[in-house]
Design a protein around this motif. Sequence first.
Motif, mmCIF file in Angstrom:
data_model
loop_
_atom_site.group_PDB
_atom_site.id
_atom_site.type_symbol
_atom_site.label_atom_id
_atom_site.label_comp_id
_atom_site.label_asym_id
_atom_site.label_seq_id
_atom_site.Cartn_x
_atom_site.Cartn_y
_atom_site.Cartn_z
ATOM 1 N N ALA A 179 15.361 49.771 9.564
ATOM 2 C CA ALA A 179 16.317 49.545 10.649
ATOM 3 C C ALA A 179 17.711 49.249 10.101
ATOM 4 C CB ALA A 179 15.843 48.403 11.546
ATOM 5 N N GLU A 180 17.780 48.450 9.052
ATOM 6 C CA GLU A 180 19.082 48.152 8.439
ATOM 7 C C GLU A 180 19.710 49.410 7.857
ATOM 8 O OE1 GLU A 180 18.703 45.020 5.615
ATOM 9 O OE2 GLU A 180 18.078 43.521 7.103
ATOM 10 N N ALA A 181 18.905 50.189 7.137
ATOM 11 C CA ALA A 181 19.436 51.390 6.506
ATOM 12 C C ALA A 181 19.917 52.409 7.532
ATOM 13 C CB ALA A 181 18.369 52.012 5.601
ATOM 14 N N LEU A 182 19.122 52.618 8.586
ATOM 15 C CA LEU A 182 19.516 53.582 9.616
ATOM 16 C C LEU A 182 20.734 53.101 10.394
ATOM 17 C CD1 LEU A 182 16.066 54.735 11.055
ATOM 18 C CD2 LEU A 182 17.563 55.978 9.473
ATOM 19 N N ALA A 183 20.858 51.792 10.578
ATOM 20 C CA ALA A 183 22.029 51.263 11.282
ATOM 21 C C ALA A 183 23.319 51.635 10.557
ATOM 22 C CB ALA A 183 21.927 49.746 11.424
ATOM 23 N N VAL A 184 23.252 51.648 9.233
ATOM 24 C CA VAL A 184 24.423 52.037 8.438
ATOM 25 C C VAL A 184 24.617 53.551 8.468
ATOM 26 C CG1 VAL A 184 25.384 52.085 6.108
ATOM 27 C CG2 VAL A 184 24.224 50.020 6.940
ATOM 28 N N GLU A 185 23.547 54.291 8.255
ATOM 29 C CA GLU A 185 23.667 55.747 8.142
ATOM 30 C C GLU A 185 23.985 56.429 9.470
ATOM 31 O OE1 GLU A 185 21.239 59.661 6.517
ATOM 32 O OE2 GLU A 185 20.641 57.656 5.904
ATOM 33 N N LEU A 186 23.420 55.930 10.556
ATOM 34 C CA LEU A 186 23.579 56.599 11.851
ATOM 35 C C LEU A 186 24.684 56.006 12.709
ATOM 36 C CD1 LEU A 186 19.817 57.074 12.843
ATOM 37 C CD2 LEU A 186 21.338 58.690 11.666
ATOM 38 N N ALA A 187 25.414 55.015 12.202
ATOM 39 C CA ALA A 187 26.484 54.384 12.982
ATOM 40 C C ALA A 187 27.443 55.433 13.550
ATOM 41 C CB ALA A 187 27.249 53.406 12.089
ATOM 42 N N PRO A 188 27.884 55.236 14.799
ATOM 43 C CA PRO A 188 27.756 54.042 15.642
ATOM 44 C C PRO A 188 26.474 53.932 16.457
ATOM 45 C CG PRO A 188 29.116 55.635 16.760
ATOM 46 C CD PRO A 188 28.788 56.238 15.412
ATOM 47 N N LEU A 189 25.529 54.868 16.301
ATOM 48 C CA LEU A 189 24.222 54.669 16.916
ATOM 49 C C LEU A 189 23.635 53.380 16.355
ATOM 50 C CD1 LEU A 189 21.829 55.770 18.621
ATOM 51 C CD2 LEU A 189 21.042 56.932 16.548
ATOM 52 N N ARG A 190 23.222 52.501 17.245
ATOM 53 C CA ARG A 190 22.712 51.204 16.808
ATOM 54 C C ARG A 190 21.214 51.288 16.527
ATOM 55 N NH1 ARG A 190 22.367 47.870 20.428
ATOM 56 N NH2 ARG A 190 22.792 49.207 22.230
ATOM 57 N N VAL A 191 20.776 50.560 15.503
ATOM 58 C CA VAL A 191 19.364 50.525 15.137
ATOM 59 C C VAL A 191 18.979 49.086 14.811
ATOM 60 C CG1 VAL A 191 17.536 51.466 13.689
ATOM 61 C CG2 VAL A 191 19.593 52.839 14.138
ATOM 62 N N ASN A 192 17.933 48.605 15.462
ATOM 63 C CA ASN A 192 17.426 47.263 15.211
ATOM 64 C C ASN A 192 15.911 47.304 15.069
ATOM 65 O OD1 ASN A 192 19.868 45.421 15.559
ATOM 66 N ND2 ASN A 192 19.949 46.584 17.465
ATOM 67 N N ALA A 193 15.354 46.180 14.640
ATOM 68 C CA ALA A 193 13.908 46.014 14.592
ATOM 69 C C ALA A 193 13.531 44.765 15.370
ATOM 70 C CB ALA A 193 13.412 45.908 13.153
ATOM 71 N N LEU A 194 12.303 44.747 15.849
ATOM 72 C CA LEU A 194 11.771 43.575 16.543
ATOM 73 C C LEU A 194 10.456 43.204 15.880
ATOM 74 C CD1 LEU A 194 11.721 43.061 20.391
ATOM 75 C CD2 LEU A 194 9.868 42.250 18.944
ATOM 76 N N SER A 195 10.317 41.940 15.550
ATOM 77 C CA SER A 195 9.124 41.457 14.863
ATOM 78 C C SER A 195 8.362 40.490 15.762
ATOM 79 C CB SER A 195 9.502 40.764 13.547
ATOM 80 O OG SER A 195 8.353 40.204 12.937
ATOM 81 N N PRO A 196 7.314 40.977 16.443
ATOM 82 C CA PRO A 196 6.528 40.062 17.285
ATOM 83 C C PRO A 196 5.602 39.186 16.447
ATOM 84 C CG PRO A 196 6.222 42.390 17.906
ATOM 85 C CD PRO A 196 6.839 42.350 16.546
ATOM 86 N N GLY A 197 5.255 38.051 17.023
ATOM 87 C CA GLY A 197 4.197 37.239 16.462
ATOM 88 C C GLY A 197 2.878 37.592 17.127
ATOM 89 N N ILE A 198 2.037 36.609 17.366
ATOM 90 C CA ILE A 198 0.758 36.819 18.034
ATOM 91 C C ILE A 198 1.009 36.887 19.539
ATOM 92 C CG2 ILE A 198 -1.576 35.950 18.383
ATOM 93 C CD1 ILE A 198 -0.902 36.847 15.517
ATOM 94 N N ILE A 199 0.701 38.042 20.125
ATOM 95 C CA ILE A 199 1.007 38.300 21.522
ATOM 96 C C ILE A 199 -0.287 38.577 22.286
ATOM 97 C CG2 ILE A 199 2.365 39.716 23.124
ATOM 98 C CD1 ILE A 199 4.048 38.169 21.063
ATOM 99 N N ASP A 200 -0.414 37.980 23.458
ATOM 100 C CA ASP A 200 -1.588 38.205 24.306
ATOM 101 C C ASP A 200 -1.405 39.512 25.068
ATOM 102 O OD1 ASP A 200 -3.909 38.011 25.719
ATOM 103 O OD2 ASP A 200 -3.308 36.276 26.935
ATOM 104 N N SER A 201 -1.534 40.611 24.337
ATOM 105 C CA SER A 201 -1.264 41.937 24.875
ATOM 106 C C SER A 201 -2.528 42.741 25.149
ATOM 107 C CB SER A 201 -0.392 42.720 23.890
ATOM 108 O OG SER A 201 -1.092 42.901 22.668
ATOM 109 N N GLY A 202 -3.679 42.154 24.856
ATOM 110 C CA GLY A 202 -4.934 42.870 24.971
ATOM 111 C C GLY A 202 -5.511 43.254 23.629
#
Length: 218
Positions: free
Chosen positions: A139-162
Motif C-alpha cells: 500500500a505504501e509503495a503503490l501510494a507513491v507510484e500511483l499518486a495522486p491515486l490514493r492507496v491505503n491498507a486496513l489491518s483488522p483484529g479479531i472480528i465477529d464476521s462469521g
Amino acid sequence: MTTLQDKKLVIIGAGSGIARRIADDATAQGAQVISVGRPEVDLTDEASIHALAERVGELDYLISLAADHANGPVTELDRDAIHRAFDAKVIGPILLAKHLAPSFRPGGAILLFSGVAAWRPAPGRSVMAATNAAAAALAEALAVELAPLRVNALSPGIIDSGAWDGPGKDSFFRTVAAQNPARRVGDPADISSAALLALTNPFLTGTTLHVDGGGRLA
C-alpha cells in the motif's frame, strides 16, 4: 471529505461478512457497488484480472479483501498453498493495480486488507504474518507510484464476521476481549466505517489503519 454518492466501488473478495457489510453500508450511502467473488475473478490468473478491468470500466474506489490462508507449522507447509496465499494478498492486488489503475476517476482510492498477524505473529501463522505485512508495505509503495491515486491498507483484529464460528468461539472471544485494550472483539461495522473513511478522506494515503481494538499492542 468526499461522499460515496454515485461513486463506483469494486469489492474483491465478496464472500466475507466484512465485505458484505462494506457493500451494504456503501450502497446505503449512494455508491454503485460491484461485488466480485472467486467465480468472477481469479487472482492467480492475470487474464481474468484484465477481463475484470474491461468489464468494470471507469471506477472510483477499489477494495481487495481476498485471502487464501496457508496456516500450519512451517515444517509442514505446502508450496502451492503458500503461493495461493501470496496470490490473494500481494500478487493479485499488484495485478489489480496494473490493470485497473488507468481507469480510476480523479479522487479515486484503493484499499488493501492487511491483518493483525503481521504485527503479532504466532506459531503456525508465518505465511499469514508475511502476506499481511507485505500488503501493508505494498500500500505504501503503490501510494507513491500511483499518486495522486490514493492507496491505503486496513489491518483488522479479531472480528465477529462469521469466520470464527464453531466450537470454542465464545471462549476464544472472551479471551481476546479480556486482552484487548478495547475490551471487546470487533464487529464488521467497525471495519466498514474505517474502510469507507479510507476511501473518502482525500488526504489519507500510504497509511495502514489498525482497527484491532489495540490487539497488536496486547
